[in-house]
Design a protein around this motif. Structure first.
Motif, PDB file in Angstrom:
ATOM      1  N   PRO A 199     -21.146  26.482  -4.969  1.00 23.59           N
ATOM      2  CA  PRO A 199     -21.427  27.814  -5.530  1.00 23.59           C
ATOM      3  C   PRO A 199     -22.394  28.633  -4.688  1.00 23.59           C
ATOM      4  O   PRO A 199     -22.257  29.863  -4.596  1.00 23.59           O
TER       5      PRO A 199
ATOM      6  N   LYS B 156     -19.677  36.498  -9.789  1.00 27.81           N
ATOM      7  CA  LYS B 156     -19.782  35.172 -10.383  1.00 27.81           C
ATOM      8  C   LYS B 156     -18.403  34.611 -10.739  1.00 27.81           C
ATOM      9  O   LYS B 156     -18.198  33.382 -10.730  1.00 27.81           O
TER      10      LYS B 156
ATOM     11  N   VAL C 149     -17.374  32.991  -7.615  1.00 26.83           N
ATOM     12  CA  VAL C 149     -18.041  31.691  -7.468  1.00 26.83           C
ATOM     13  C   VAL C 149     -17.349  30.635  -8.323  1.00 26.83           C
ATOM     14  O   VAL C 149     -17.059  29.516  -7.865  1.00 26.83           O
TER      15      VAL C 149
ATOM     16  N   ILE D 176     -15.258  27.067  -7.236  1.00 21.23           N
ATOM     17  CA  ILE D 176     -15.500  25.743  -7.825  1.00 21.23           C
ATOM     18  C   ILE D 176     -14.217  25.182  -8.421  1.00 21.23           C
ATOM     19  O   ILE D 176     -13.864  24.015  -8.204  1.00 21.23           O
TER      20      ILE D 176
ATOM     21  N   PHE E 171     -26.106  30.244 -11.244  1.00 22.40           N
ATOM     22  CA  PHE E 171     -24.741  30.672 -10.948  1.00 22.40           C
ATOM     23  C   PHE E 171     -23.968  31.084 -12.200  1.00 22.40           C
ATOM     24  O   PHE E 171     -22.898  31.670 -12.116  1.00 22.40           O
TER      25      PHE E 171
END
Length: 472
Positions: free
Chosen positions: A50, A85, A88, A92, A164
């Motif tokens: 992240p 975000k 991000v 992931i 995050f």
């Protein structure tokens, strides 16, 4: 309670644990993997992945403001922090299947999603399971260290485990800690439109070569990050959205959010290591170079082994342990060839000792070779001329390398290979590289090692003179 007999029991499904589990089960060992938290560990969920995804988004935003030197009019980017975000989270999610429970069960690993505890020297319990294994691996990683600053227990703060998930853009982010995590997050958030203040009790990037660190710090200050060094925090206070940080000189910094980034502590609580006869300290499990603990059945890898705290070190440790557990081969770990990088812009990378460390160890036997990015044609073309490479050499062999500049984290890999394989400077100097590339800074630094011998040697000049006069 179900009892499971197995060859290897691994506690922790981060980088080290997953690497051992995948390797061991595919080579025929019976493996039990225990994880009470998230598969993939800190690196996937709240660390390397992240943070680099956020840095990538910040780099895109910064590029829109930095085109004037190329004849491109700068524009202010419109930043949707929540969508950043989402980016991000998507990164992931894209990697998560590789570390997932389904994948490892598909390989044949018995995965238990519970917290593990040793109940004896050769026994672990996890939920309703009792595991008896021939060998155990502690791969529990680490978590953010929160120092006992007065007031910290009564205010909201962020760590790498929570930042995050922060979808609202912080108006003013205060970062306590000027190490790699703090500096990466500080620059990324500044580029994403936040006001940022970093508070460091000693020197920012204080474990790195100070000359290299100065290049990074100058860039960050130029981008508007306020850096307060030699500024121990004496008190924190405030409420959600209105944080106060008081430093030793009496100054009070006011901000909207606080990020604690002062280091990490190894996660060993609740493991019952005493029951297993495993010696340990707050730094980690006490192990030898073979990564074995005081209980010969128990190994530790990665952060849990008490050494360098990097994901790639955990992967390296996995190979050391697998060779011993599966093949009975002696294998020992070393740190001399382990590289690391800080992903600020410019990046800062290191393998082996810094110049000061090498000078202390080797004295006058040390030679230091240097080449500046400003003398590299690719760096000039891309306007990325801030930085340099510094190579520490003893008897023709590089022992340490510092690189600060664009793609330093990529460039350090060559030197990690050279040091790991004990090659000499001639191996790098003789390598043919495509032109123009940033990689040429390494070749030029290596070539500089031989320049005095070739260009300042009277004997060489006499030989050349004879050849030019007498040999057709």
């Amino acid at each position: 309670m179900e009892t499971i007999q197995t060859d290897i029991c691994i506690i922790g499904a981060g980088s080290g644990g997953l690497s051992i589990a995948a390797g061991a089960v595919q080579m025929g060992a019976r493996v039990v993997l225990i994880e009470g938290g998230e598969m993939g560990g800190d690196c996937l969920n709240s660390g390397c992945v992240p943070s680099k995804a956020l840095i990538a988004a910040a780099k895109q935003a910064h590029a829109m403001t930095a085109g004037a030197a190329f004849g491109i009019t700068p524009v202010a980017p419109e930043i949707n922090f929540a969508k950043v975000k989402d980016h991000v989270a998507a990164v992931i999610a894209g990697i998560a299947p590789v570390d997932s429970q389904d994948r490892f069960e598909g390989l044949g690993v018995r995965v238990i999603r519970e917290w593990a505890r040793f109940t004896g020297p050769d026994e672990v319990t996890a939920g309703s399971f009792k595991i008896k294994a021939r060998r155990y691996v502690v791969a529990t990683g680490s978590r953010p260290f929160i120092p006992p600053i007065p007031g910290i227990e009564s205010i909201p703060y962020l760590t790498n485990e929570t930042i995050f998930a922060q979808r609202d853009r912080p108006e003013h982010l205060i970062v306590i800690g000027g190490g790699p995590i703090g500096m990466e997050m500080a620059q990324a958030h500044r580029r994403l439109g936040c006001k940022v203040t970093v508070v460091e009790a000693a020197k920012a990037l204080g474990h790195d070569d100070p000359e290299a660190a100065a290049v990074v710090l100058a860039r960050m200050r130029g981008e508007g990050v306020e850096l307060l060094e030699d500024a121990p925090v004496v008190r924190v206070g405030g409420t959600d959205g209105a944080i106060e940080v008081e430093i030793k000189n009496g100054r009070i910094i006011k901000g909207s959010h606080l990020l604690m980034a002062v280091g990490r502590q190894v996660s060993l609580e609740g493991l019952g290591l005493e029951a297993a006869g495993v010696n340990h300290s707050r730094k980690g499990v006490t192990v030898g170079a073979d990564l074995r603990s005081s209980n010969r059945k128990v190994y530790a890898v990665g952060d849990a082994a008490g050494g360098l705290q990097f994901t790639h070190v955990a992967g390296y440790h996995a190979g050391i342990v697998i060779r011993q557990m599966l093949f009975g081969l002696p294998s020992k770990s070393s740190t001399a060839h382990i590289p690391w990088a800080t992903y600020t812009d410019p990046e800062l990378a290191q393998v082996g000792p810094t110049e000061a460390e090498a000078r202390k160890a080797h004295g006058d036997a040390l030679k230091t070779m240097r080449f500046d990015y400003a003398e590299n044609d690719r760096a000039q073309a891309e306007r990325k001329t801030d930085g340099f490479i510094k190579v520490m050499v003893v008897k023709g062999r590089p022992i340490g390398v510092t690189i600060v500049g664009a793609q330093a984290g990529e460039l350090i890999g060559l030197w990690a290979l050279v040091i790991a394989t004990k090659r000499k400077m001639g191996a790098v100097a003789g390598t043919v590289l495509p032109y123009p590339t940033l990689a040429e800074v390494s070749k030029r630094a290596a070539g500089a090692y031989f320049s005095p011998t070739l260009f300042d040697n009277p004997l060489i000049k006499r030989v050349v003179g004879v050849v030019q006069r007498y040999i057709p």
